[in-house]
Design an enzyme around this catalytic site. Structure first.
Site, PDB file in Angstrom:
ATOM      1  N   ALA A 139       3.616  -1.648   4.089  1.00 41.50           N
ATOM      2  CA  ALA A 139       2.735  -2.639   4.726  1.00 41.50           C
ATOM      3  C   ALA A 139       3.042  -4.083   4.319  1.00 41.50           C
ATOM      4  O   ALA A 139       2.136  -4.897   4.200  1.00 41.50           O
ATOM      5  CB  ALA A 139       1.253  -2.310   4.474  1.00 41.50           C
ATOM      6  N   ASP A 160      -2.571  -1.683   9.818  1.00 37.85           N
ATOM      7  CA  ASP A 160      -2.748  -1.741   8.366  1.00 37.85           C
ATOM      8  C   ASP A 160      -3.298  -3.081   7.875  1.00 37.85           C
ATOM      9  O   ASP A 160      -3.554  -3.240   6.674  1.00 37.85           O
ATOM     10  CB  ASP A 160      -1.405  -1.505   7.656  1.00 37.85           C
ATOM     11  CG  ASP A 160      -0.860  -0.105   7.873  1.00 37.85           C
ATOM     12  OD1 ASP A 160      -1.654   0.799   8.198  1.00 37.85           O
ATOM     13  OD2 ASP A 160       0.361   0.069   7.718  1.00 37.85           O
ATOM     14  N   LYS A 209       0.845  -1.215   0.000  1.00 38.55           N
ATOM     15  CA  LYS A 209       0.000   0.000   0.000  1.00 38.55           C
ATOM     16  C   LYS A 209       0.863   1.241   0.000  1.00 38.55           C
ATOM     17  O   LYS A 209       2.035   1.226   0.407  1.00 38.55           O
ATOM     18  CB  LYS A 209      -0.941   0.030   1.208  1.00 38.55           C
ATOM     19  CG  LYS A 209      -0.287   0.059   2.585  1.00 38.55           C
ATOM     20  CD  LYS A 209       0.110   1.429   3.095  1.00 38.55           C
ATOM     21  CE  LYS A 209       0.908   1.318   4.403  1.00 38.55           C
ATOM     22  NZ  LYS A 209       1.644   2.505   4.786  1.00 38.55           N
ATOM     23  N   GLY A 240       4.616  -6.466   6.080  1.00 39.06           N
ATOM     24  CA  GLY A 240       4.263  -7.390   7.166  1.00 39.06           C
ATOM     25  C   GLY A 240       2.757  -7.531   7.302  1.00 39.06           C
ATOM     26  O   GLY A 240       2.240  -8.628   7.548  1.00 39.06           O
TER      27      GLY A 240
HETATM   28  O1  C5P Z   1      -0.290  -1.140  14.253  1.00 37.60           O
HETATM   29  P1  C5P Z   1       1.125  -1.366  13.904  1.00 37.60           P
HETATM   30  O2  C5P Z   1       1.726  -2.562  14.595  1.00 37.60           O
HETATM   31  O3  C5P Z   1       1.420  -1.368  12.458  1.00 37.60           O
HETATM   32  O4  C5P Z   1       1.902  -0.125  14.477  1.00 37.60           O
HETATM   33  C1  C5P Z   1       3.296  -0.105  14.627  1.00 37.60           C
HETATM   34  C2  C5P Z   1       3.691   1.069  15.501  1.00 37.60           C
HETATM   35  O5  C5P Z   1       3.442   2.286  14.808  1.00 37.60           O
HETATM   36  C3  C5P Z   1       2.908   1.188  16.787  1.00 37.60           C
HETATM   37  O6  C5P Z   1       3.479   0.421  17.801  1.00 37.60           O
HETATM   38  C4  C5P Z   1       3.012   2.675  17.098  1.00 37.60           C
HETATM   39  O7  C5P Z   1       4.278   2.986  17.626  1.00 37.60           O
HETATM   40  C5  C5P Z   1       2.969   3.287  15.709  1.00 37.60           C
HETATM   41  N1  C5P Z   1       1.598   3.680  15.305  1.00 37.60           N
HETATM   42  C6  C5P Z   1       1.014   4.779  15.903  1.00 37.60           C
HETATM   43  N2  C5P Z   1      -0.243   5.161  15.531  1.00 37.60           N
HETATM   44  C7  C5P Z   1      -0.924   4.478  14.583  1.00 37.60           C
HETATM   45  C8  C5P Z   1      -0.350   3.349  13.951  1.00 37.60           C
HETATM   46  C9  C5P Z   1       0.925   2.978  14.337  1.00 37.60           C
HETATM   47  O8  C5P Z   1       1.626   5.427  16.767  1.00 37.60           O
HETATM   48  N3  C5P Z   1      -2.140   4.891  14.245  1.00 37.60           N
END
Ligand code: C5P
Length: 301
Positions: free
Chosen positions: A104, A140, A13, A106
């Protein structure tokens, strides 16, 4: 009987608009984002087995965990626990999406593993059930399941499909070193404490441009609040962004938390030309061309 493997393909993405709001009590940031799925894919193949094992092939594999922390393995375990299944299977991931690139990769693997396991086990569940598990795995992952173009809110996991006409053409400049998503969000928090970097406004005009199918209209509206933070951590990306524009792209932005730079081009031919110039300019590790929108995770027949 030899177990039959099942392959699911899931897309990369790019965030056409990424507005980062305040930090929430759970540590995530409130987002308003517009995702578009691009024609770069990971293929995840699941084969019933007597142990849960992971095998990763493709570029950048040394940075992909092959232990139970891998998001695809966590996806299978989460779904197995919820529906009382045996998670043992061999997971083969063929990476086509840059690793730690802000595209994205992972999450695509997690989405593919979820859809694959649900299909293998013949689970009679709806998209909402799968979305719920997806959101527990990463912000994501629901979008990687759905694909196309969508408005994301919450921490990015709440989706509304967006109308998109035609096909948009992209050139992607892949960086030599990855960036950690949490580190980029932390850097944005730091920049905001130190000053007041500009913030993305409403995505309404951008959504109208996506619906029009006109890349010239879309180009000036691309915006990413994480870009300042990614540039602060990898200042060399400024040169990459400049080189893409000089090569003829309509616009360039850091993709998500970076460091991949995504260049919107006027046509498929232009995207190839921009890629050739970028590759020759020595401002990135390698280039890819892609188009979007494309569907989300799909079982390969
Ligand atoms: O949700 P995901 O595991 O992809 O997020 C990875 C990191 O990115 C989170 O641990 C956080 O530090 C940051 N993040 C955030 N706000 C979001 C999405 C991700 O702070 N809306």
């Amino acid at each position: 009987m030899v177990p039959t493997p099942l392959t699911v393909r899931a897309p990369a993405k790019v965030n056409l608009h990424l507005g980062v709001g305040e930090v929430r009590p759970d540590g995530f940031h409130e987002l308003v984002t517009v995702f578009q799925a691009l024609s770069l894919h990971d293929d995840v193949t699941l084969t019933p087995s007597d142990a849960l094992t992971l095998h990763v092939t493709g570029e950048g594999v040394r940075d992909v965990p092959t232990d139970p922390t891998n998001l695809a393995a966590r996806a299978v375990v989460a779904l197995a626990e919820r529906y009382g299944r045996d998670p043992n299977m061999r997971i083969d991931i063929a990476k086509g999406i840059p690793v730690a690139g802000g595209m994205a990769g992972g999450s695509a693997d997690a989405a593919a593993a979820l859809l694959g396991a649900a299909t293998l086990w013949g689970l009679e569940i709806g998209r909402d059930d799968l979305d719920e598990v997806a959101a527990t795995l990463g912000s994501d992952v629901p979008f990687s399941l759905h694909g196309h173009t969508a408005l994301g809110t919450g921490r990015g996991e709440r989706l509304i499909p967006a109308l998109a006409r035609g096909e948009f053409h992209w050139t992607l400049a892949l960086a030599r070193e990855g960036l950690s998503t949490p580190a980029v969000y932390r850097e944005l928090d730091r920049l905001r404490e130190a000053g007041d970097p500009p913030r993305a406004g409403s995505p309404d005009a951008l959504l109208a441009a996506v619906a029009s199918g006109d890349p010239h209209r879309l180009a000036p509206l691309l915006t990413n609040d994480l870009q300042a933070a990614a540039l602060s951590l990898q200042p060399g990306l400024r040169r990459t962004l400049r080189a893409g524009i000089e090569a003829g792209a309509l616009a360039g932005i850091v993709s998500g938390s970076g460091p991949t730079c995504a260049f919107l081009c006027a046509s498929a031919d232009d995207a190839v030309d921009v890629g050739t110039e970028l590759a020759g300019a020595g401002v990135c590790r390698t280039v890819r061309v892609a188009s979007g929108p494309v569907p989300g995770a799909t079982v390969v027949p």
